[in-house]
Design a protein around this motif. Structure first.
Motif, PDB file in Angstrom:
ATOM      1  N   MET A 122       0.828  -1.204   0.000  1.00 65.75           N
ATOM      2  CA  MET A 122       0.000   0.000   0.000  1.00 65.75           C
ATOM      3  C   MET A 122       0.865   1.258   0.000  1.00 65.75           C
ATOM      4  O   MET A 122       1.965   1.262   0.543  1.00 65.75           O
ATOM      5  N   GLU A 123       0.350   2.320  -0.623  1.00 63.81           N
ATOM      6  CA  GLU A 123       1.031   3.611  -0.627  1.00 63.81           C
ATOM      7  C   GLU A 123       0.449   4.483   0.477  1.00 63.81           C
ATOM      8  O   GLU A 123      -0.754   4.434   0.746  1.00 63.81           O
ATOM      9  N   LEU A 124       1.302   5.303   1.080  1.00 56.34           N
ATOM     10  CA  LEU A 124       0.848   6.232   2.116  1.00 56.34           C
ATOM     11  C   LEU A 124      -0.092   7.266   1.521  1.00 56.34           C
ATOM     12  O   LEU A 124       0.148   7.787   0.429  1.00 56.34           O
ATOM     13  N   GLY A 125      -1.165   7.552   2.234  1.00 57.14           N
ATOM     14  CA  GLY A 125      -2.103   8.586   1.806  1.00 57.14           C
ATOM     15  C   GLY A 125      -3.076   8.180   0.727  1.00 57.14           C
ATOM     16  O   GLY A 125      -3.863   8.995   0.270  1.00 57.14           O
ATOM     17  N   VAL A 126      -3.058   6.933   0.296  1.00 56.71           N
ATOM     18  CA  VAL A 126      -3.975   6.459  -0.746  1.00 56.71           C
ATOM     19  C   VAL A 126      -5.062   5.607  -0.090  1.00 56.71           C
ATOM     20  O   VAL A 126      -4.758   4.704   0.686  1.00 56.71           O
ATOM     21  N   ASN A 127      -6.313   5.917  -0.392  1.00 54.51           N
ATOM     22  CA  ASN A 127      -7.435   5.110   0.090  1.00 54.51           C
ATOM     23  C   ASN A 127      -7.898   4.209  -1.046  1.00 54.51           C
ATOM     24  O   ASN A 127      -8.312   4.688  -2.099  1.00 54.51           O
ATOM     25  N   TYR A 128      -7.819   2.901  -0.826  1.00 58.60           N
ATOM     26  CA  TYR A 128      -8.145   1.918  -1.855  1.00 58.60           C
ATOM     27  C   TYR A 128      -9.606   1.507  -1.729  1.00 58.60           C
ATOM     28  O   TYR A 128     -10.039   1.054  -0.672  1.00 58.60           O
ATOM     29  N   PRO A 129     -10.392   1.628  -2.811  1.00 52.68           N
ATOM     30  CA  PRO A 129     -11.816   1.269  -2.748  1.00 52.68           C
ATOM     31  C   PRO A 129     -12.053  -0.230  -2.942  1.00 52.68           C
ATOM     32  O   PRO A 129     -11.349  -0.898  -3.692  1.00 52.68           O
ATOM     33  N   ILE A 130     -13.063  -0.729  -2.235  1.00 53.57           N
ATOM     34  CA  ILE A 130     -13.521  -2.106  -2.385  1.00 53.57           C
ATOM     35  C   ILE A 130     -15.047  -2.069  -2.390  1.00 53.57           C
ATOM     36  O   ILE A 130     -15.659  -1.461  -1.505  1.00 53.57           O
ATOM     37  N   ALA A 131     -15.673  -2.708  -3.369  1.00 57.66           N
ATOM     38  CA  ALA A 131     -17.130  -2.810  -3.436  1.00 57.66           C
ATOM     39  C   ALA A 131     -17.525  -4.233  -3.043  1.00 57.66           C
ATOM     40  O   ALA A 131     -16.961  -5.206  -3.550  1.00 57.66           O
ATOM     41  N   ILE A 132     -18.491  -4.346  -2.130  1.00 51.92           N
ATOM     42  CA  ILE A 132     -18.945  -5.644  -1.621  1.00 51.92           C
ATOM     43  C   ILE A 132     -20.455  -5.719  -1.796  1.00 51.92           C
ATOM     44  O   ILE A 132     -21.166  -4.765  -1.473  1.00 51.92           O
ATOM     45  N   GLN A 133     -20.940  -6.868  -2.288  1.00 49.25           N
ATOM     46  CA  GLN A 133     -22.372  -7.034  -2.540  1.00 49.25           C
ATOM     47  C   GLN A 133     -22.802  -8.448  -2.188  1.00 49.25           C
ATOM     48  O   GLN A 133     -22.095  -9.415  -2.504  1.00 49.25           O
ATOM     49  N   VAL A 134     -23.971  -8.576  -1.547  1.00 47.96           N
ATOM     50  CA  VAL A 134     -24.549  -9.893  -1.294  1.00 47.96           C
ATOM     51  C   VAL A 134     -24.872 -10.504  -2.651  1.00 47.96           C
ATOM     52  O   VAL A 134     -25.518  -9.879  -3.488  1.00 47.96           O
ATOM     53  N   LYS A 135     -24.399 -11.727  -2.889  1.00 54.77           N
ATOM     54  CA  LYS A 135     -24.494 -12.323  -4.223  1.00 54.77           C
ATOM     55  C   LYS A 135     -25.886 -12.864  -4.541  1.00 54.77           C
ATOM     56  O   LYS A 135     -26.451 -12.568  -5.591  1.00 54.77           O
ATOM     57  N   ASN A 136     -26.448 -13.672  -3.673  1.00 53.47           N
ATOM     58  CA  ASN A 136     -27.705 -14.374  -3.977  1.00 53.47           C
ATOM     59  C   ASN A 136     -28.918 -13.540  -3.607  1.00 53.47           C
ATOM     60  O   ASN A 136     -28.992 -12.990  -2.515  1.00 53.47           O
ATOM     61  N   GLU A 137     -29.873 -13.480  -4.517  1.00 50.34           N
ATOM     62  CA  GLU A 137     -31.095 -12.702  -4.297  1.00 50.34           C
ATOM     63  C   GLU A 137     -31.849 -13.170  -3.056  1.00 50.34           C
ATOM     64  O   GLU A 137     -32.428 -12.356  -2.345  1.00 50.34           O
ATOM     65  N   GLU A 138     -31.858 -14.484  -2.783  1.00 49.89           N
ATOM     66  CA  GLU A 138     -32.613 -14.980  -1.625  1.00 49.89           C
ATOM     67  C   GLU A 138     -32.006 -14.526  -0.302  1.00 49.89           C
ATOM     68  O   GLU A 138     -32.652 -14.603   0.732  1.00 49.89           O
ATOM     69  N   ASN A 139     -30.771 -14.026  -0.322  1.00 50.31           N
ATOM     70  CA  ASN A 139     -30.140 -13.537   0.902  1.00 50.31           C
ATOM     71  C   ASN A 139     -30.202 -12.018   1.036  1.00 50.31           C
ATOM     72  O   ASN A 139     -29.786 -11.478   2.046  1.00 50.31           O
ATOM     73  N   LYS A 140     -30.684 -11.329   0.019  1.00 52.16           N
ATOM     74  CA  LYS A 140     -30.790  -9.874   0.082  1.00 52.16           C
ATOM     75  C   LYS A 140     -32.066  -9.487   0.796  1.00 52.16           C
ATOM     76  O   LYS A 140     -33.106 -10.096   0.622  1.00 52.16           O
ATOM     77  N   GLY A 141     -31.965  -8.441   1.593  1.00 51.56           N
ATOM     78  CA  GLY A 141     -33.142  -7.961   2.312  1.00 51.56           C
ATOM     79  C   GLY A 141     -33.803  -6.810   1.585  1.00 51.56           C
ATOM     80  O   GLY A 141     -33.210  -6.162   0.726  1.00 51.56           O
ATOM     81  N   ASN A 142     -35.042  -6.545   1.946  1.00 52.58           N
ATOM     82  CA  ASN A 142     -35.774  -5.431   1.360  1.00 52.58           C
ATOM     83  C   ASN A 142     -35.456  -4.116   2.057  1.00 52.58           C
ATOM     84  O   ASN A 142     -35.665  -3.056   1.499  1.00 52.58           O
ATOM     85  N   TYR A 143     -34.971  -4.178   3.295  1.00 47.46           N
ATOM     86  CA  TYR A 143     -34.853  -2.966   4.092  1.00 47.46           C
ATOM     87  C   TYR A 143     -33.447  -2.655   4.570  1.00 47.46           C
ATOM     88  O   TYR A 143     -33.222  -1.645   5.202  1.00 47.46           O
ATOM     89  N   GLY A 144     -32.481  -3.473   4.282  1.00 48.40           N
ATOM     90  CA  GLY A 144     -31.095  -3.205   4.660  1.00 48.40           C
ATOM     91  C   GLY A 144     -30.224  -3.188   3.417  1.00 48.40           C
ATOM     92  O   GLY A 144     -30.527  -3.856   2.432  1.00 48.40           O
ATOM     93  N   PRO A 145     -29.119  -2.434   3.421  1.00 45.15           N
ATOM     94  CA  PRO A 145     -28.271  -2.367   2.224  1.00 45.15           C
ATOM     95  C   PRO A 145     -27.579  -3.693   1.937  1.00 45.15           C
ATOM     96  O   PRO A 145     -26.980  -4.298   2.820  1.00 45.15           O
ATOM     97  N   SER A 146     -27.670  -4.134   0.697  1.00 49.21           N
ATOM     98  CA  SER A 146     -27.006  -5.381   0.298  1.00 49.21           C
ATOM     99  C   SER A 146     -25.706  -5.104  -0.443  1.00 49.21           C
ATOM    100  O   SER A 146     -25.017  -6.024  -0.843  1.00 49.21           O
TER     101      SER A 146
END
Length: 180
Positions: A101-125
């Motif tokens: 890692m470099e100093l002062g650099v913020n590295y982005p990571i995107a995370i998502q619940v994969k399966n539709e049956e595990n996603k909720g209607n009211y919380g961020p997936s």
């Protein structure tokens, strides 16, 4: 007069009956990501961060799959997490080597619940987080001299005030004033 305005308002206010139906019920497997902490600043000795993962109801043990987008390739992000029986919270441990890692650099990571049956209607997936090392600054004090603003507004020239400053450890000619 007030009574007349109230009577007119009631007359022109219409009431209608509507068929109300509740929203879809979340499944017992509804998994969501907390957006409470999305920016992780780590030190050189760090090797991992823990991201909390939740589900809306306790139940049997559950393994959930995730889609992960790490453009940097620096981080080891697990593609699954497991909830123990009767637990509504678990953690996703993201590991890394700070030497990459470099100093002062913020590295982005995107995370998502994969399966539709595990996603909720009211919380961020889905959740976007950043992980980074802070820039190295050394704290000290210095003297700020004002030969511009003070005379512009009728004050004396050469006003000097002691201020808190920070000096960049790797670039010694780079300074910042704290609350000038």
């Amino acid at each position: 007069m007030t009574l007349l305005v109230a009577a007119v308002a009631v007359t022109f206010t219409s009431c209608s009956e509507s068929d109300w139906t509740p929203g879809a019920k979340d499944s017992a497997q509804s998994v969501y990501l907390s957006s409470e902490q999305t920016k992780f600043i780590v030190d050189m000795e760090s090797t991992s961060v823990d991201l909390p993962i939740f589900r809306n109801q306790a139940g049997e043990a559950l393994t959930v799959s995730f889609l992960v987008d790490d453009q940097s390739g620096i981080f080891n992000v697990p593609s699954t997490v497991t909830f123990a029986a009767e637990d509504i919270q678990t953690v996703m441990t993201i590991s890394f080597d700070t030497a990459d890692m470099e100093l002062g650099v913020n590295y982005p990571i995107a995370i998502q619940v994969k399966n539709e049956e595990n996603k909720g209607n009211y919380g961020p997936s889905t959740l976007n987080i950043t992980i980074g090392l802070p820039e190295p600054w050394i704290t000290g004090t210095g003297i700020y001299r004002d030969d511009f603003l003070s005379p512009m507004y009728g004050g004396p020239s050469g006003v000097m005030v002691e201020v808190e400053i920070v000096q960049h450890e790797l670039e010694p000619n780079r300074y910042r004033m704290i609350e000038p």
